[in-house]
Design a protein around this motif. Structure first.
Motif, PDB file in Angstrom:
ATOM      1  N   HIS A  20       0.833  -1.206   0.000  1.00 59.23           N
ATOM      2  CA  HIS A  20       0.000   0.000   0.000  1.00 59.23           C
ATOM      3  C   HIS A  20       0.869   1.259   0.000  1.00 59.23           C
ATOM      4  O   HIS A  20       0.582   2.230  -0.722  1.00 59.23           O
ATOM      5  CB  HIS A  20      -0.905   0.013   1.227  1.00 59.23           C
ATOM      6  CG  HIS A  20      -1.995  -1.008   1.173  1.00 59.23           C
ATOM      7  ND1 HIS A  20      -2.789  -1.297   2.266  1.00 59.23           N
ATOM      8  CD2 HIS A  20      -2.442  -1.800   0.168  1.00 59.23           C
ATOM      9  CE1 HIS A  20      -3.661  -2.219   1.935  1.00 59.23           C
ATOM     10  NE2 HIS A  20      -3.464  -2.543   0.673  1.00 59.23           N
ATOM     11  N   ARG A  21       1.901   1.238   0.819  1.00 64.11           N
ATOM     12  CA  ARG A  21       2.766   2.419   0.919  1.00 64.11           C
ATOM     13  C   ARG A  21       3.527   2.682  -0.369  1.00 64.11           C
ATOM     14  O   ARG A  21       3.756   3.839  -0.728  1.00 64.11           O
ATOM     15  CB  ARG A  21       3.728   2.240   2.090  1.00 64.11           C
ATOM     16  CG  ARG A  21       3.049   2.372   3.451  1.00 64.11           C
ATOM     17  CD  ARG A  21       3.997   1.982   4.574  1.00 64.11           C
ATOM     18  NE  ARG A  21       3.460   2.336   5.887  1.00 64.11           N
ATOM     19  CZ  ARG A  21       4.064   2.050   7.041  1.00 64.11           C
ATOM     20  NH1 ARG A  21       5.224   1.395   7.019  1.00 64.11           N
ATOM     21  NH2 ARG A  21       3.527   2.422   8.184  1.00 64.11           N
ATOM     22  N   HIS A  24       1.573   4.902  -2.727  1.00 65.25           N
ATOM     23  CA  HIS A  24       1.090   6.187  -2.220  1.00 65.25           C
ATOM     24  C   HIS A  24       1.293   7.297  -3.253  1.00 65.25           C
ATOM     25  O   HIS A  24       2.093   7.160  -4.186  1.00 65.25           O
ATOM     26  CB  HIS A  24       1.817   6.559  -0.931  1.00 65.25           C
ATOM     27  CG  HIS A  24       3.161   7.170  -1.159  1.00 65.25           C
ATOM     28  ND1 HIS A  24       4.300   6.425  -1.412  1.00 65.25           N
ATOM     29  CD2 HIS A  24       3.566   8.473  -1.210  1.00 65.25           C
ATOM     30  CE1 HIS A  24       5.326   7.216  -1.597  1.00 65.25           C
ATOM     31  NE2 HIS A  24       4.918   8.467  -1.478  1.00 65.25           N
ATOM     32  N   LEU A  29      -0.104  13.046   1.304  1.00 60.25           N
ATOM     33  CA  LEU A  29       0.532  12.837   2.611  1.00 60.25           C
ATOM     34  C   LEU A  29       0.366  14.042   3.538  1.00 60.25           C
ATOM     35  O   LEU A  29       1.280  14.381   4.298  1.00 60.25           O
ATOM     36  CB  LEU A  29       2.018  12.525   2.417  1.00 60.25           C
ATOM     37  CG  LEU A  29       2.340  11.238   1.651  1.00 60.25           C
ATOM     38  CD1 LEU A  29       3.853  11.043   1.532  1.00 60.25           C
ATOM     39  CD2 LEU A  29       1.704  10.018   2.326  1.00 60.25           C
ATOM     40  N   MET A 195      -2.785   7.731   0.684  1.00 62.71           N
ATOM     41  CA  MET A 195      -1.880   7.945   1.820  1.00 62.71           C
ATOM     42  C   MET A 195      -1.078   6.693   2.161  1.00 62.71           C
ATOM     43  O   MET A 195      -0.175   6.745   2.998  1.00 62.71           O
ATOM     44  CB  MET A 195      -2.673   8.319   3.079  1.00 62.71           C
ATOM     45  CG  MET A 195      -3.432   9.600   3.034  1.00 62.71           C
ATOM     46  SD  MET A 195      -4.363   9.755   4.591  1.00 62.71           S
ATOM     47  CE  MET A 195      -5.576  10.991   4.129  1.00 62.71           C
ATOM     48  N   GLY A 196      -1.455   5.555   1.582  1.00 65.16           N
ATOM     49  CA  GLY A 196      -0.857   4.292   2.004  1.00 65.16           C
ATOM     50  C   GLY A 196      -1.483   3.745   3.262  1.00 65.16           C
ATOM     51  O   GLY A 196      -0.890   2.906   3.938  1.00 65.16           O
ATOM     52  N   GLU A 197      -2.694   4.228   3.605  1.00 63.10           N
ATOM     53  CA  GLU A 197      -3.358   3.831   4.843  1.00 63.10           C
ATOM     54  C   GLU A 197      -4.528   2.897   4.580  1.00 63.10           C
ATOM     55  O   GLU A 197      -5.484   2.854   5.349  1.00 63.10           O
ATOM     56  CB  GLU A 197      -3.857   5.076   5.595  1.00 63.10           C
ATOM     57  CG  GLU A 197      -2.772   6.020   6.058  1.00 63.10           C
ATOM     58  CD  GLU A 197      -2.030   5.537   7.294  1.00 63.10           C
ATOM     59  OE1 GLU A 197      -2.572   4.694   8.022  1.00 63.10           O
ATOM     60  OE2 GLU A 197      -0.894   5.997   7.520  1.00 63.10           O
TER      61      GLU A 197
END
Length: 276
Positions: A20-21, A24, A29, A195-197
């Motif tokens: 996921h990150r 991003h 961010l 966001m990679g979240e």
């Protein structure tokens, strides 16, 4: 630092989180930018010059311009930190994804010099509470049950206790709240992925969710939380943890019963007995 054998499955799938990150989008961010600004403001209030800082973060590009002399490392399970090598460690926006947050803090404490400072900033318990509530109600209606979709996040009291468990002195935990408004819930979910979240829970559903779930989520979200301007608010709660590695030079609490003055005298008020 070696890891002890695991007695239970990990809460988070770190491989999925890393994927996921990697996907991003830098423009998304903004929470990491806010965390960096918050840390910079807090360090200005500390009467100390730090000569050997280190930053633990999944996104080094957010921090490298503001802290060009810092050693920047990823938030892996075993941190690339040497014992007693840093007088400042910033653990930035990764602790809420740690399978062993106390272990992460212990590693940071061991890497600090005597009287060194830890500043950890992470997402806290009320983060995305609107989305969490809307998804739960929608999934119950559409699927007849609940599945893990949003990571559990600690409350500020509990997170402050982690500092004590990790052996830090003078522990402090406080909250920086932020509310962001979105045009719809899908826009919020796309932002979280950028966001990679995204969902990296080990017990998450592996198959695609039905479209009806997201339509129902939008309806529930809008019904319960929409603003007067028909926007959807999303709460993000940044929890800041501050602790110092123990040192004999730090202020120590007095022993119980060692006070030299009665409280009533200090407050200059008459002393009265409590009724029996």
């Amino acid at each position: 630092m070696t890891q002890a054998p695991k007695s239970q499955p990990d809460l988070f799938d770190r491989r999925t989180l890393a994927a996921h990150r990697r996907r991003h989008q830098p423009a998304a961010l903004f929470l990491h930018d806010l965390a960096r600004d918050e840390v910079e403001d807090r360090l200005k209030l500390v009467n100390r010059v730090f000569s050997s800082p280190s930053i633990v973060t999944p996104f080094s590009q957010v921090w490298q311009d503001s802290f060009p002399k810092a050693k920047i490392i990823p938030d892996t399970d075993v941190l690339d930190l040497q014992p007693g090598s840093h007088d400042l460690i910033i653990h930035a926006m990764g602790l809420h994804w740690a399978n062993d947050p106390v272990g992460q803090l212990i590693q940071c404490r061991r890497a600090l010099t005597e009287d060194g400072l830890l500043l950890a900033i992470m997402l806290g318990g009320r983060t995305l509470h609107q989305l969490r509530s809307a998804l739960a109600e929608a999934e119950t209606r559409v699927c007849g049950g609940l599945s893990p979709r949003i990571a559990p996040m600690g409350e500020v009291r509990d997170l402050g206790g982690l500092l004590q468990r990790a052996g830090f002195a003078l522990p402090v935990a406080d909250v920086v709240p932020l509310t962001v408004e979105y045009r719809d819930s899908l826009h919020l979910m796309r932002d979280l992925r950028a966001m990679g979240e995204g969902n990296a829970l080990s017990q998450r559903l592996k198959q695609a969710s039905p479209r009806a779930l997201f339509a129902q989520t939008e309806a529930v979200y809008r019904e319960h939380f929409a603003t007067k301007d028909d926007r959807l608010p999303a709460t993000f709660e940044l929890v800041c943890l501050t602790g110092w590695s123990p040192s004999d030079s730090q202020q120590q609490p007095l022993r119980p019963g060692s006070a030299k003055m009665r409280l009533a005298e200090a407050l200059k008020v008459p002393e009265t007995k409590l009724p029996e």
